[in-house]
Design a protein around this motif. Structure first.
Motif, short mmCIF file in Angstrom:
data_model
loop_
_atom_site.label_atom_id
_atom_site.label_comp_id
_atom_site.label_asym_id
_atom_site.label_seq_id
_atom_site.Cartn_x
_atom_site.Cartn_y
_atom_site.Cartn_z
N ALA A 93 1.35 2.09 -4.33
CA ALA A 93 -0.01 2.97 -4.05
C ALA A 93 -0.33 2.50 -5.70
CB ALA A 93 -0.46 3.83 -3.82
N ILE A 94 -1.89 1.64 -4.79
CA ILE A 94 -3.14 1.10 -6.51
C ILE A 94 -3.65 1.97 -6.33
CG2 ILE A 94 -1.62 -1.58 -5.95
CD1 ILE A 94 -4.50 -1.97 -4.78
N THR A 95 -4.41 1.87 -7.52
CA THR A 95 -5.41 2.78 -8.22
C THR A 95 -6.29 2.42 -8.81
OG1 THR A 95 -4.03 4.66 -8.94
CG2 THR A 95 -6.18 4.47 -10.14
N ALA A 96 -7.75 2.30 -8.04
CA ALA A 96 -9.29 1.95 -8.72
C ALA A 96 -9.75 3.24 -9.13
CB ALA A 96 -10.20 1.65 -7.16
N VAL A 97 -10.07 2.52 -10.32
CA VAL A 97 -10.78 3.33 -11.49
C VAL A 97 -12.60 3.24 -11.54
CG1 VAL A 97 -10.73 3.87 -13.71
CG2 VAL A 97 -8.58 3.25 -12.87
N GLY A 98 -13.22 4.00 -11.50
CA GLY A 98 -14.87 3.99 -11.47
C GLY A 98 -15.42 5.01 -12.40
N PRO A 99 -16.75 5.53 -12.63
CA PRO A 99 -17.23 6.27 -13.13
C PRO A 99 -16.46 7.26 -13.90
CG PRO A 99 -18.54 5.45 -11.44
CD PRO A 99 -17.30 5.27 -11.11
N GLY A 100 -16.83 7.42 -15.22
CA GLY A 100 -15.77 9.17 -15.91
C GLY A 100 -14.41 9.27 -15.39
N GLY A 101 -13.90 7.76 -15.64
CA GLY A 101 -12.29 7.78 -15.10
C GLY A 101 -11.84 7.97 -13.71
N LEU A 102 -13.09 8.39 -12.76
CA LEU A 102 -12.28 8.58 -11.21
C LEU A 102 -10.97 7.23 -11.01
CD1 LEU A 102 -12.60 9.61 -8.09
CD2 LEU A 102 -14.67 8.53 -7.53
N GLU A 103 -10.53 8.49 -10.13
CA GLU A 103 -9.38 7.67 -10.05
C GLU A 103 -9.20 7.26 -8.71
OE1 GLU A 103 -5.69 8.69 -12.28
OE2 GLU A 103 -6.21 7.32 -13.68
N VAL A 104 -8.98 6.73 -7.76
CA VAL A 104 -9.01 6.24 -6.15
C VAL A 104 -7.77 5.77 -5.66
CG1 VAL A 104 -9.58 6.02 -4.02
CG2 VAL A 104 -11.07 6.68 -6.25
N HIS A 105 -6.02 6.66 -5.52
CA HIS A 105 -5.02 5.98 -5.47
C HIS A 105 -5.82 6.11 -4.10
CE1 HIS A 105 -3.90 7.78 -8.58
NE2 HIS A 105 -4.43 8.95 -8.54
N HIS A 106 -5.43 4.23 -3.21
CA HIS A 106 -5.19 4.01 -2.26
C HIS A 106 -3.65 2.99 -2.22
CE1 HIS A 106 -7.07 0.52 -4.59
NE2 HIS A 106 -6.97 0.05 -3.69
N VAL A 107 -3.87 2.64 -0.84
CA VAL A 107 -2.04 1.53 0.37
C VAL A 107 -2.21 0.74 -0.23
CG1 VAL A 107 -3.39 1.59 2.16
CG2 VAL A 107 -0.55 1.83 1.97
N SER A 108 -1.31 -0.02 -1.09
CA SER A 108 -1.51 -1.64 -0.55
C SER A 108 -1.60 -2.52 0.26
CB SER A 108 -0.36 -1.79 -1.64
OG SER A 108 0.75 -2.27 -0.77
N ARG A 109 -2.26 -3.42 -0.43
CA ARG A 109 -2.78 -4.49 1.27
C ARG A 109 -1.81 -4.49 2.29
NH1 ARG A 109 -3.92 -9.39 -0.75
NH2 ARG A 109 -2.16 -9.75 -0.77
N ASP A 110 -0.58 -4.94 1.44
CA ASP A 110 0.28 -5.92 2.17
C ASP A 110 1.12 -3.94 3.08
OD1 ASP A 110 0.26 -7.86 1.22
OD2 ASP A 110 2.59 -7.92 0.28
N ASP A 111 1.30 -3.00 2.63
CA ASP A 111 1.39 -1.72 3.41
C ASP A 111 0.69 -1.90 3.89
OD1 ASP A 111 3.92 -1.89 2.07
OD2 ASP A 111 3.07 -0.36 0.37
N LEU A 112 -1.11 -1.22 3.93
CA LEU A 112 -1.60 -0.63 4.64
C LEU A 112 -1.20 -1.97 6.23
CD1 LEU A 112 -4.44 1.03 5.93
CD2 LEU A 112 -5.49 -1.01 4.64
N ILE A 113 -1.25 -3.22 6.08
CA ILE A 113 -1.10 -4.28 7.47
C ILE A 113 -0.02 -3.98 8.00
CG2 ILE A 113 -0.44 -6.82 7.69
CD1 ILE A 113 -2.00 -7.54 5.61
N ARG A 114 1.46 -3.35 7.23
CA ARG A 114 2.28 -2.43 8.06
C ARG A 114 1.88 -1.84 8.65
NH1 ARG A 114 3.85 -4.29 3.15
NH2 ARG A 114 5.62 -6.04 2.82
N MET A 115 1.01 -0.73 8.24
CA MET A 115 1.26 0.56 8.65
C MET A 115 0.10 0.34 10.38
SD MET A 115 0.29 2.52 5.52
CE MET A 115 0.56 4.37 6.44
N ARG A 116 -1.41 -0.90 10.17
CA ARG A 116 -1.79 -0.83 11.41
C ARG A 116 -0.97 -1.71 12.16
NH1 ARG A 116 -6.21 1.43 10.69
NH2 ARG A 116 -8.28 0.22 8.99
#
Length: 206
Positions: free
Chosen positions: A159-182
């Motif tokens: 999984a990869i991590t996006a960072v927002g205001p205040g250091g908010l970290e949102v972990h989300h599945v990678s694109r290739d893995d999401l395609i596999r899940m779909r």
């Protein structure tokens, strides 16, 4: 600086709320979504805002990975959604923090048959528990939930991590893995969204 994936998600959530305001109530929850339209066609879209729960997870030090169409939006999908699906490691020692995060936003839990459950650590050790929270409902899953022939624990590790205001970290599945899940799920909406993500990836490579 806010990551593009979070900008996409905020914009999509805003469009979802606007769409839901302009139509009559459906009487349907995210559990009632059909396999083609998805939860954007349900009342789950009303007031949709996944950020309060995502912020609570971050504040409680929980590494829960966003999957489903919210992850798709973060990777550039144009389709809107009305639910938030999460995957976490299922480690019992981490369950109290997860329960505390959900409790802090007033979430309610339900089992597979819709039976109410207390927001307690043991509830989250099930392969899947349904939740409804202000702003977003969905499923919170562990790697024990069967997902075709995929090793879901490996998806967590990648999984990869996006960072927002205040250091908010949102972990989300990678694109290739999401395609596999779909593609493993194989519903019409999953196959359509997998093809969309694959096309976006091809465009970026070219």
């Amino acid at each position: 600086m806010i990551d593009e994936p979070l900008e996409r998600l905020r914009a999509a959530a805003r469009r979802t709320r606007e769409l839901a305001l302009s139509r009559a109530a459906t009487g349907l929850s995210h559990e009632d979504a059909d396999d083609d339209v998805g939860t954007i066609g349900t009342d789950g879209a009303v007031g949709f805002d996944p950020f309060p729960l995502l912020e609570a997870l971050h504040d409680h030090g929980v590494r829960a990975v966003v999957i489903g169409q919210v992850a798709g939006i973060m990777h550039g999908s144009a389709e809107l959604t009305g639910d938030l699906d999460l995957l976490w490691g299922g480690v019992p020692a981490h369950a109290p923090a997860l329960a505390a995060a959900f409790a802090s936003v007033g979430a309610r839990l339900a089992g597979d048959a819709g039976e109410p459950m207390e927001v307690r650590p043991e509830a989250f050790l099930r392969p899947k528990v349904r939740f409804t929270a202000p702003g977003a409902g969905g499923d919170c899953c562990t790697p024990a939930l069967p997902w075709g022939d995929l090793d879901v624990r490996e998806l967590l590790d990648r999984a990869i991590t996006a960072v927002g205001p205040g250091g908010l970290e949102v972990h989300h599945v990678s694109r290739d893995d999401l395609i596999r899940m779909r593609r493993a799920l194989g519903r019409p909406k999953d196959l359509r969204r997998a093809d969309e993500l694959a096309a976006l990836a091809a465009d970026r490579r070219s």
